[in-house]
Design an enzyme around this catalytic site. Structure first.
Site, PDB file in Angstrom:
ATOM      1  N   CYS A 127       0.832  -1.205   0.000  1.00  0.00           N
ATOM      2  CA  CYS A 127       0.000   0.000   0.000  1.00  0.00           C
ATOM      3  C   CYS A 127       0.866   1.254   0.000  1.00  0.00           C
ATOM      4  O   CYS A 127       0.475   2.291  -0.529  1.00  0.00           O
ATOM      5  CB  CYS A 127      -0.941  -0.007   1.192  1.00  0.00           C
ATOM      6  SG  CYS A 127      -0.110  -0.089   2.806  1.00  0.00           S
ATOM      7  N   HIS A 130      -2.095   1.075   7.532  1.00  0.00           N
ATOM      8  CA  HIS A 130      -2.313   1.201   6.089  1.00  0.00           C
ATOM      9  C   HIS A 130      -1.884   2.589   5.620  1.00  0.00           C
ATOM     10  O   HIS A 130      -1.934   3.561   6.380  1.00  0.00           O
ATOM     11  CB  HIS A 130      -3.795   0.973   5.801  1.00  0.00           C
ATOM     12  CG  HIS A 130      -4.125   0.742   4.358  1.00  0.00           C
ATOM     13  ND1 HIS A 130      -3.445  -0.124   3.541  1.00  0.00           N
ATOM     14  CD2 HIS A 130      -5.105   1.283   3.581  1.00  0.00           C
ATOM     15  CE1 HIS A 130      -3.983  -0.117   2.340  1.00  0.00           C
ATOM     16  NE2 HIS A 130      -4.985   0.735   2.336  1.00  0.00           N
ATOM     17  N   ASN A 190      -7.826   5.456  -0.576  1.00  0.00           N
ATOM     18  CA  ASN A 190      -7.368   4.126  -0.187  1.00  0.00           C
ATOM     19  C   ASN A 190      -6.899   3.397  -1.443  1.00  0.00           C
ATOM     20  O   ASN A 190      -7.663   3.252  -2.399  1.00  0.00           O
ATOM     21  CB  ASN A 190      -8.521   3.354   0.470  1.00  0.00           C
ATOM     22  CG  ASN A 190      -8.083   2.027   1.056  1.00  0.00           C
ATOM     23  OD1 ASN A 190      -7.061   1.468   0.665  1.00  0.00           O
ATOM     24  ND2 ASN A 190      -8.858   1.521   1.991  1.00  0.00           N
TER      25      ASN A 190
END
Length: 462
Positions: A139, A323, A343
């Protein structure tokens, strides 16, 4: 980028700074006198010669690469072969397991299986929605790519190969910070896919675009394997992709202050380099931190945010723990301090105040108009700073170099015959009428020397 030395400037440093200052003055004078010639020369180089080079390369690929494709002789990277060696130590699987579970497929075949007519390097506008993270904990990399996709021309700068090729050979430029130089990586377009479904195991394509998959593969080769992308630093990714100056602000819960850290590289005993952080004296409270984000967002710098510790299998009010997210925008509208994030999964959005389903948008139509808000299940969402402050503990900044490199001709890959011509005409129109050339000439920035800004904390480019 080498280790930054901290301390009082020497006489040599002062002399060097004086020469730089004089050089900048003469450069500004030269721009003021010769600006029409510079703008015209840059327009000819970017669009006219860009169009000619594109047709020449298409003709060459059509003849030479066409013969190779017909003979089933496409490019395969021998230094990073499509085998378990490129995957690395992944999920404690043996090399035999990896070879059984992964089938390598070319991007053109993956796109064709999805019902598209043909793969492209870039299809239409490059945007964060092009990015979808797969079954790899990268990520941090996907967030860095989303940051680049949010600024015009940033992604194109990384690619030396400017459009999709059936031969499958691509050249990508990355910054080798420990050695302070650009390196060119040559990769093929063989992508690891699930042996049962035929779909990519890691980053997913958005329609018929290939750039995300290829940049993930280039970064995997840069680090040694795909497995080595499982966990990393968004700040390091931004540095490798841009070659620009990076730093972070991390929230200290005891002081309730955001403390700035600079990244540097130090040689280790294995012949490689460790990425380390150095604490600085800069410490900002909440309002100062928002002002700093607002300042750098206006300067078109890259910003990424992470939620700190925790498992990405957990989420609180839609915010995934442990994250990394890309910061797409920062705005102060009326009295509201708002931050837009994305995201990299393309899903899992904030469900609190100012989320897509929040009634606040209808209660404050001025804010809705100012932000051009449109709800969508794409992983992009707005949240107020006071809520952001509660969930996100680290902010990565990349002071972006801007200028004529931001301007690139759109080759319109979907039109093999007239695409470059259309790109030349439309590009020239925007270059002159939308003042892209003026902005690149007079408002460019080199992210090499820094000083503290007057209207926000942190560092700003000279």
């Amino acid at each position: 980028m080498g280790e930054h030395q901290v301390g009082a400037p020497t006489e040599l440093d002062k002399l060097d700074a004086g020469f730089r200052g004089a050089g900048k003055q003469w450069l500004c004078i030269g721009k003021a006198i010769f600006w029409p010639i510079i703008l015209l020369a840059q327009a000819i180089w970017i669009y006219f010669f860009g169009c000619i080079f594109a047709y020449g390369k298409r003709l060459g690929r059509g003849v030479l690469c066409g013969l190779c494709v017909c003979c089933n002789c496409t490019y395969k990277d021998k230094k990073f072969p499509p085998t378990h060696a490129a995957i690395g130590a992944w999920e404690n699987k043996s090399p035999e397991q990896i070879d059984r579970e992964i089938k390598w497929r070319r991007i053109g075949d993956i796109v064709a299986a999805g019902g598209k007519t043909g793969a492209k390097l870039f299809a239409g506008k490059i945007e964060p929605a092009d990015i979808c993270q797969g079954g790899l904990g990268d990520c941090w990399l996907m967030s860095a790519l989303a940051c680049l996709a949010n600024q015009e021309g940033a992604v194109q700068q990384v690619f030396l190969t400017k459009e999709y090729t059936n031969y499958g050979r691509y050249r990508i430029r990355l910054w080798d910070a420990p050695n302070e130089k650009w390196v060119t990586l040559t990769i093929d377009d063989w992508i690891p896919c699930n042996a049962n479904t035929g779909l990519p195991v890691f980053a997913k394509p958005n329609g018929d675009e290939a750039w995300v998959l290829l940049l993930e593969k280039a970064m995997a080769k840069f680090k040694g394997s795909y497995a080595k992308l499982d966990g990393g630093s968004t700040m390091w990714a931004l540095e490798a992709l841009t070659g620009d100056y990076v730093f972070e602000f991390r929230l200290d819960p005891k002081l309730n202050k955001w403390q700035r850290r600079e990244m540097f590289h130090r040689a280790n005993n294995t012949g490689g380099f460790d990425v380390l952080l150095r604490l600085t004296d800069d410490a900002l409270d909440g309002d100062e931190m928002f002002s700093t984000m607002l300042f750098y967002n206006r300067k078109r710098s890259f910003i990424a945010a992470s939620t700190g510790s925790g498992s990405d299998k957990d989420n609180v009010n839609g915010i995934v723990q442990g994250h990394a997210y890309a910061v797409c925008n920062v705005k102060l509208v009326d009295r509201f301090q708002l931050v837009q994030l994305r995201n990299p999964w393309g899903t899992f959005e904030w469900d609190g105040a100012w989320s897509d389903k929040s009634p606040l948008w209808e209660q404050h139509p001025k804010v809705k108009r100012a932000l051009d808000f449109t709800p969508g299940d794409d992983g992009t969402f707005w949240m107020e700073w006071k809520d952001f402050y509660s969930y996100y503990k680290c902010l990565d900044f990349c002071i972006r170099t801007t200028g004529f490199d931001d301007i690139a001709i759109d080759l319109h890959e979907e039109r093999p015959l007239c695409g470059p011509t259309i790109g030349c005409v439309l590009g020239c129109t925007r270059y002159w009428l939308c003042c892209l050339g003026i902005r690149a000439l007079f408002f460019s920035r080199k992210a090499r020397h820094f000083e503290k800004p007057q209207d926000g904390g942190g560092c700003a480019a000279c």
